[in-house]
Design a protein around this motif. Structure first.
Motif, PDB file in Angstrom:
ATOM      1  N   PHE A  24      69.828 -37.463  75.499  1.00  0.00           N
ATOM      2  CA  PHE A  24      70.329 -36.504  74.509  1.00  0.00           C
ATOM      3  C   PHE A  24      69.885 -36.931  73.119  1.00  0.00           C
ATOM      4  N   HIS A  25      69.842 -35.959  72.211  1.00  0.00           N
ATOM      5  CA  HIS A  25      69.550 -36.215  70.801  1.00  0.00           C
ATOM      6  C   HIS A  25      70.458 -35.338  69.951  1.00  0.00           C
ATOM      7  N   VAL A  26      70.954 -35.902  68.866  1.00  0.00           N
ATOM      8  CA  VAL A  26      71.734 -35.164  67.882  1.00  0.00           C
ATOM      9  C   VAL A  26      71.075 -35.394  66.522  1.00  0.00           C
ATOM     10  N   ILE A  27      70.689 -34.316  65.856  1.00  0.00           N
ATOM     11  CA  ILE A  27      70.076 -34.441  64.542  1.00  0.00           C
ATOM     12  C   ILE A  27      71.192 -34.406  63.501  1.00  0.00           C
ATOM     13  N   LEU A  28      71.386 -35.516  62.817  1.00  0.00           N
ATOM     14  CA  LEU A  28      72.475 -35.648  61.856  1.00  0.00           C
ATOM     15  C   LEU A  28      72.051 -35.230  60.449  1.00  0.00           C
ATOM     16  N   GLU A  29      70.817 -35.552  60.065  1.00  0.00           N
ATOM     17  CA  GLU A  29      70.276 -35.159  58.762  1.00  0.00           C
ATOM     18  C   GLU A  29      68.788 -34.855  58.921  1.00  0.00           C
TER      19      GLU A  29
END
Length: 304
Positions: free
Chosen positions: A39-44
């Motif tokens: 999984f990947h979460v783009i925070l900025e």
């Protein structure tokens, strides 16, 4: 009994691992395969994902976007699809949490990249039925619970305050359920497991199987739980779940047995009884047919 929670719990083989990456362009990461789901979460900021071969074309990710990769296959994240893959990243080992910084002169991207340890040798049909890559875009303004989970995770990671090592792993676990919920909610014309979980009758039958795998279920008894005749239930169950009711019952019994052998020290006779087998011998025979090894050997392989 929450069927989705039980399915994930039955496949889990370890803690999630994750790495917070702070990268400034130009950069590219080649992420090695993992024994589970990625999984990947783009925070900025923003970046591009180059999916595994055969899983589609590269696409751009923006802040708040979440990506789930069903099989954890090798893939690339980069500031631009044309940037060469300059670094190989294996992630945090053993269910840990790590940090990675990539210096450069260009725009900044902060993201959380990780993996869930899931048993891919015998994946549940629900997992097999997921698309190879699930992209949940923040731009649609949907899935407020998922967005809230991402925001909380981002806030916790940005400060790295005391207690983060205890807080972050459970939050990553929660993220998985929000991802799967969002995918189920996005199915406008659901089929397969998305439809099975949404169908009141079939979902009741599934809950009954998951609650009492050791019960001597018949198709007729499960049909009564679903509020359908035997024949109508059998047809509808097979159409949505992908296999006949008793075949799924056997599959779930073996899945439950595997989890008991991995996570408990219960004697084989107890595991056999809890999964619907009248004798330890009958259970051992069925288990070896399904897993290729006897129950005792399977338990030793997991160090239980």
């Amino acid at each position: 009994m929450d069927v989705l929670s039980e399915v994930i719990a039955s496949m889990r083989t370890g803690r999630p691992a994750a790495t917070r990456t702070d990268a400034r362009a130009p950069w590219a990461l080649r992420l090695r395969p993992v024994a589970g789901a990625g999984f990947h979460v783009i925070l900025e900021g923003s970046c591009w994902l180059v999916p595994p071969e055969g899983a589609g074309e590269p696409f751009e990710l923006a802040a708040g976007d979440v990506v789930f990769l069903r099989s954890g296959r090798e893939h690339v994240l980069a500031d631009d699809p044309s940037t060469r893959s300059v670094r190989v990243h294996t992630g945090a080992d053993g269910g840990g949490f790590g940090e990675l910084t990539i210096d450069g002169p260009g725009p900044r991207t902060v993201m959380l990249c990780g993996a869930y340890d899931l048993d891919q040798a015998r994946p549940h049909p629900l997992l097999r039925g997921l698309p190879p890559v699930i992209h949940l875009s923040a731009r649609h303004g949907r899935h407020p619970e998922l967005r809230a989970a991402v925001a909380l995770l981002g806030a916790e990671l940005s400060g790295r305050r005391q207690g983060a090592d205890g807080i972050v792993p459970p939050m990553i676990d929660v993220l998985l359920f929000h991802i799967l919920r969002a995918w189920l909610d996005e199915a406008d014309a659901p089929d397969g497991w998305a439809a099975a979980l949404a169908d009141p009758g079939i979902s009741r039958a599934l809950r009954a199987i998951h609650e009492e795998p050791g019960r001597r279920w018949t198709v007729e008894a499960l049909g009564r739980r679903a509020g359908l005749s035997r024949a109508a239930f059998a047809r509808r169950f097979a159409a949505l779940v992908g296999e006949p009711p008793l075949a799924y019952l056997t599959r779930w019994r073996m899945t439950a047995a595997g989890r008991l052998l991995r996570e408990t020290g219960d004697p084989l006779s107890v595991v056999a009884e809890r999964t619907g087998y009248a004798s330890e011998f009958a259970f051992a025979k069925a288990f070896k047919r399904e897993f290729g090894v006897p129950p005792g050997g399977y338990r030793k392989s997991w160090g239980s």
